[in-house]
Write a protein that holds these residues in place. Structure first.
Motif, PDB file in Angstrom:
ATOM      1  N   ASP A 163       5.354  11.068   1.434  1.00  0.00           N
ATOM      2  CA  ASP A 163       5.619   9.798   2.097  1.00  0.00           C
ATOM      3  C   ASP A 163       4.365   9.309   2.805  1.00  0.00           C
ATOM      4  O   ASP A 163       3.459  10.101   3.121  1.00  0.00           O
ATOM      5  N   GLU A 164       4.311   8.022   3.072  1.00  0.00           N
ATOM      6  CA  GLU A 164       3.208   7.469   3.852  1.00  0.00           C
ATOM      7  C   GLU A 164       3.167   8.144   5.222  1.00  0.00           C
ATOM      8  O   GLU A 164       4.188   8.291   5.895  1.00  0.00           O
ATOM      9  N   GLU A 181      -2.145   9.299  -5.384  1.00  0.00           N
ATOM     10  CA  GLU A 181      -2.054   8.124  -6.237  1.00  0.00           C
ATOM     11  C   GLU A 181      -0.751   7.379  -5.958  1.00  0.00           C
ATOM     12  O   GLU A 181       0.325   7.982  -5.907  1.00  0.00           O
ATOM     13  N   ASP A 182      -0.895   6.097  -5.778  1.00  0.00           N
ATOM     14  CA  ASP A 182       0.285   5.245  -5.570  1.00  0.00           C
ATOM     15  C   ASP A 182       1.047   5.146  -6.889  1.00  0.00           C
ATOM     16  O   ASP A 182       0.497   4.721  -7.910  1.00  0.00           O
ATOM     17  N   GLN A 183       2.314   5.521  -6.873  1.00  0.00           N
ATOM     18  CA  GLN A 183       3.112   5.512  -8.098  1.00  0.00           C
ATOM     19  C   GLN A 183       3.961   4.255  -8.248  1.00  0.00           C
ATOM     20  O   GLN A 183       4.812   4.163  -9.123  1.00  0.00           O
ATOM     21  N   ALA A 184       3.711   3.294  -7.363  1.00  0.00           N
ATOM     22  CA  ALA A 184       4.502   2.049  -7.429  1.00  0.00           C
ATOM     23  C   ALA A 184       4.182   1.263  -8.677  1.00  0.00           C
ATOM     24  O   ALA A 184       3.080   1.301  -9.192  1.00  0.00           O
ATOM     25  N   ALA A 215       2.848   6.187   0.361  1.00  0.00           N
ATOM     26  CA  ALA A 215       3.738   7.032  -0.431  1.00  0.00           C
ATOM     27  C   ALA A 215       3.191   7.158  -1.848  1.00  0.00           C
ATOM     28  O   ALA A 215       2.690   6.184  -2.425  1.00  0.00           O
ATOM     29  N   GLY A 216       3.262   8.336  -2.429  1.00  0.00           N
ATOM     30  CA  GLY A 216       2.751   8.531  -3.778  1.00  0.00           C
ATOM     31  C   GLY A 216       2.795   9.989  -4.172  1.00  0.00           C
ATOM     32  O   GLY A 216       3.550  10.781  -3.602  1.00  0.00           O
ATOM     33  N   VAL A 217       1.966  10.322  -5.152  1.00  0.00           N
ATOM     34  CA  VAL A 217       1.923  11.683  -5.679  1.00  0.00           C
ATOM     35  C   VAL A 217       0.542  12.272  -5.421  1.00  0.00           C
ATOM     36  O   VAL A 217      -0.490  11.613  -5.636  1.00  0.00           O
ATOM     37  N   VAL A 218       0.518  13.519  -4.956  1.00  0.00           N
ATOM     38  CA  VAL A 218      -0.753  14.224  -4.723  1.00  0.00           C
ATOM     39  C   VAL A 218      -1.300  14.650  -6.084  1.00  0.00           C
ATOM     40  O   VAL A 218      -0.689  15.472  -6.774  1.00  0.00           O
ATOM     41  N   THR A 219      -2.432  14.081  -6.465  1.00  0.00           N
ATOM     42  CA  THR A 219      -3.005  14.404  -7.775  1.00  0.00           C
ATOM     43  C   THR A 219      -4.181  15.375  -7.668  1.00  0.00           C
ATOM     44  O   THR A 219      -4.675  15.861  -8.688  1.00  0.00           O
ATOM     45  N   ALA A 223     -16.536   2.004  -5.867  1.00  0.00           N
ATOM     46  CA  ALA A 223     -15.370   2.371  -6.673  1.00  0.00           C
ATOM     47  C   ALA A 223     -14.455   3.365  -5.967  1.00  0.00           C
ATOM     48  O   ALA A 223     -13.346   3.610  -6.393  1.00  0.00           O
ATOM     49  N   THR A 224     -14.962   3.974  -4.879  1.00  0.00           N
ATOM     50  CA  THR A 224     -14.133   4.937  -4.167  1.00  0.00           C
ATOM     51  C   THR A 224     -12.992   4.218  -3.476  1.00  0.00           C
ATOM     52  O   THR A 224     -13.204   3.297  -2.706  1.00  0.00           O
ATOM     53  N   GLY A 225     -11.765   4.640  -3.723  1.00  0.00           N
ATOM     54  CA  GLY A 225     -10.604   3.950  -3.173  1.00  0.00           C
ATOM     55  C   GLY A 225      -9.945   4.721  -2.063  1.00  0.00           C
ATOM     56  O   GLY A 225     -10.347   5.825  -1.708  1.00  0.00           O
ATOM     57  N   ASP A 226      -8.872   4.128  -1.517  1.00  0.00           N
ATOM     58  CA  ASP A 226      -8.185   4.763  -0.409  1.00  0.00           C
ATOM     59  C   ASP A 226      -7.248   5.868  -0.870  1.00  0.00           C
ATOM     60  O   ASP A 226      -6.528   6.453  -0.067  1.00  0.00           O
ATOM     61  N   ALA A 227      -7.265   6.176  -2.185  1.00  0.00           N
ATOM     62  CA  ALA A 227      -6.482   7.312  -2.666  1.00  0.00           C
ATOM     63  C   ALA A 227      -7.134   8.627  -2.257  1.00  0.00           C
ATOM     64  O   ALA A 227      -6.486   9.671  -2.236  1.00  0.00           O
ATOM     65  N   ASP A 228      -8.439   8.602  -1.933  1.00  0.00           N
ATOM     66  CA  ASP A 228      -9.179   9.814  -1.586  1.00  0.00           C
ATOM     67  C   ASP A 228      -9.095  10.070  -0.088  1.00  0.00           C
ATOM     68  O   ASP A 228      -9.394   9.191   0.724  1.00  0.00           O
TER      69      ASP A 228
END
Length: 620
Positions: free
Chosen positions: A571-572, A617-620, A593-597, A545-550
């Motif tokens: 940004d990426e 987290e990808d905000q797309a 690109a996204g938001v640092v959560t 379940a661990t994703g590339d957001a981490d």
């Protein structure tokens, strides 16, 4: 003559401290060891005749205090730490002690790459083209940015694009300042596909300077040596003569006394083969054992003789090379993850017995990122290169460090490779696409799976005690059916091994190094460690379940900086923070690109391998 010293303090730790202590005792001298709190029970401490605690191996005052307390009359710096610090040499001699190495003045002059270049040019030794960092010509690339002080690949960057020069200079300055206390840099021509060939020299106080032939150290990753061999396998006799003559001339130019190494870059072939001076190492080198192997000389013993004021006692025509020797450096690093430093407890350590091993790592020792990641050296010598290479492959097969990730399996694959066998490895080869197969983690070999299963069998009295809960395989009027044992490797990939029940007694004869605990088994195969465990569906699902957001720490180390905040839009590729270990900096970048959560660390924090540092987290 009356000896200048009978008691010597070894201002170092690890394998080189063991090496020097043994040489001192063989020479009938009293060996004094120093240790930090972490090294209180280390091998060099147990081996020495007297020991003193110090707060830091880098503190000159602490070393001098230890020398006074112990009654030592001389200091041997080994390599690393104080060995190339002119202030250390000067302080030791000012205190009335003998520094076993070149003078402070020579270290000052030759220990800096910029000053050493000037000396080389005066001595008529070829050098590479040098550039002003502020005005590097557009057609000069690629160029090499390197620290003027120190070595070991620290503070060094290859720059291929002018747009990357400023960032490379900034990073190299930080590394150089951290490692050597001096951020002076040199920018010079970078030679593609060059070979690193160095000449061992030693001089005495009576005007004699000898060369002890050359070593090829072209197998490098990130400008850090991995394999070294002597003699150099590819150079012509004419080039060998030019190298050794240049090294002696350079040493004579500065009145060099004691052991040192003059490093050159060799490029081109045949009549077009060229040499260029790189730097001089004003100390004993890590790779000195291969020179000892082919010459039959003891370099540390020669250092002691020179420091006593005695002549070397040998002439150049009495120095002969016999056979071929290759050394492999075993590091605590992950060769399949960018050679990042590793740390942990070495649960089991096995070194080969039929070759020379210079090491101080033992089973149960803690490996930290506080010191250099080199754990030991394995050296094979034979009548020719191929015999020595085969002996080293066999020795690495018999080497195991379980509990800490090392490069041993990678070394074994490299030494056995066609590229190394044909002497085709140049200084940038390991960092290129040509070495992709060697720097990619291999598939789990069947032999490792079988060894893991057998290790479980050895550790458990009967099948009933098998933590995998295998059935007994009983069949009426027939041989027991094979039991299919399910394992999961370190990447949570399923592995199945067939084992015949009732064969537990037989399989205990297999002696592949292993460590078994209630939840896992780690085995060594061809130098590589492999860890397996019992399948755990809940755990495996959680891992999946661990994703590339981490963004996790790629190595144990210290957080140098945090440049992102929770809630920030990034940004990426944007740098979120920097982690440092062993003077190596790794920038942690946003995967997209996204938001640092989540920001889970602050600057200065110590982090473990795999620690969660940021989440984007990808905000797309």
């Amino acid at each position: 003559m009356t000896p200048r010293f009978t008691s010597v303090l070894v201002a170092n730790r690890g394998e080189i401290a063991v090496r020097v202590v043994r040489a001192l005792q063989a020479a009938g001298l009293r060996a004094v060891a120093v240790h930090s709190d972490a090294d209180a029970l280390a091998p060099h401490v147990r081996l020495a005749d007297h020991v003193e605690r110090v707060d830091s191996y880098l503190s000159v005052d602490a070393i001098l205090d230890a020398a006074r307390r112990s009654g030592a009359q001389a200091v041997h710096p080994g390599y690393g730490f104080l060995s190339e610090r002119a202030d250390a040499a000067r302080s030791v001699t000012d205190a009335g002690l003998v520094w076993i190495g070149p003078s402070a003045e020579v270290i000052d002059l030759m220990g800096r790459k910029d000053r050493a270049r000037d000396v080389a040019e005066r001595a008529g030794v070829p050098v590479t083209q040098r550039y002003d960092p502020a005005t590097v010509p557009a057609d000069a690339y690629p160029v090499l940015v390197k620290a003027a002080a120190g070595g070991g690949g620290k503070g060094m960057r290859v720059v291929r694009d002018p747009a990357d020069l400023a960032e490379a200079i900034a990073a190299a300055r930080r590394e150089a300042a951290s490692a050597f206390g001096d951020d002076t840099l040199i920018v010079e021509e970078y030679v593609e596909r060059g070979r690193h060939v160095e000449v061992q020299v030693i001089g005495d106080e009576h005007g004699t300077v000898l060369h002890l032939f050359e070593r090829d150290c072209s197998a490098q990753r990130r400008h850090q040596k991995v394999l070294e061999e002597a003699p150099a396998p590819t150079i012509s006799d004419a080039t060998r003569a030019r190298l050794t003559e240049a090294a002696v001339a350079l040493s004579q130019e500065v009145g060099y006394v004691n052991a040192g190494t003059v490093e050159f870059l060799v490029h081109g072939q045949g009549d077009a083969e060229r040499i260029a001076f790189l730097e001089m190492n004003t100390r004993l080198q890590v790779e000195h054992p291969v020179t000892e192997a082919i010459t039959g000389l003891d370099l540390v013993d020669l250092q002691l003789r020179v420091a006593q004021g005695l002549p070397l006692g040998i002439a150049q025509d009495e120095v002969a090379a016999s056979g071929h020797a290759i050394e492999a450096r075993v590091y605590a690093e992950d060769a399949y993850a960018g050679f990042l430093p590793q740390a942990g407890r070495a649960d089991r350590v096995v070194w080969p017995e039929h070759v020379r091993v210079d090491a101080a790592l033992e089973s149960g020792a803690e490996v930290t990122t506080a010191y250099d990641p080199m754990l030991g050296k394995v050296i094979a010598h034979g009548p020719d290169r191929e015999t020595a290479r085969a002996a080293l492959v066999d020795a690495l097969d018999r080497t195991a460090v379980l509990g800490v990730t090392t490069n041993t399996g990678f070394l074994r694959r490299l030494v056995a490779s066609d590229a190394f066998g044909s002497a085709a490895v140049h200084t940038s080869w390991l960092d290129s696409a040509e070495a992709a197969d060697l720097t990619t983690r291999p598939d789990v070999p069947p032999q490792a799976c079988e060894s893991a299963t057998r290790a479980w069998a050895r550790a458990n009295v009967s099948p009933a005690d098998d933590p995998f809960g295998a059935a007994d395989g009983w069949r009426s009027a027939a041989s027991p059916a094979p039991v299919l044992v399910s394992l999961v490797d370190a990447d949570a990939n399923p592995v199945e091994v067939s084992l015949t029940p009732g064969s537990y007694e037989a399989v205990t004869a297999v002696d592949a190094p292993s460590v078994v605990d209630p939840r896992s088994v780690t085995v060594a195969h061809q130098g590589q460690s492999w860890t397996f465990r019992h399948p755990d569906p809940a755990r495996d699902r959680a891992g999946a379940a661990t994703g590339d957001a981490d963004i996790v720490s790629p190595m144990p180390g210290t957080v140098l900086s945090v440049s992102a905040a929770e809630g920030e839009t990034v940004d990426e590729g944007q740098v979120l923070g920097v982690v440092e270990a062993m003077k190596m900096e790794i920038a942690l970048k946003a995967p997209y690109a996204g938001v640092v959560t989540r920001v889970g660390v602050a600057s200065g924090d110590q982090v473990a391998l795999g620690a969660l540092l940021f989440r984007v987290e990808d905000q797309a």
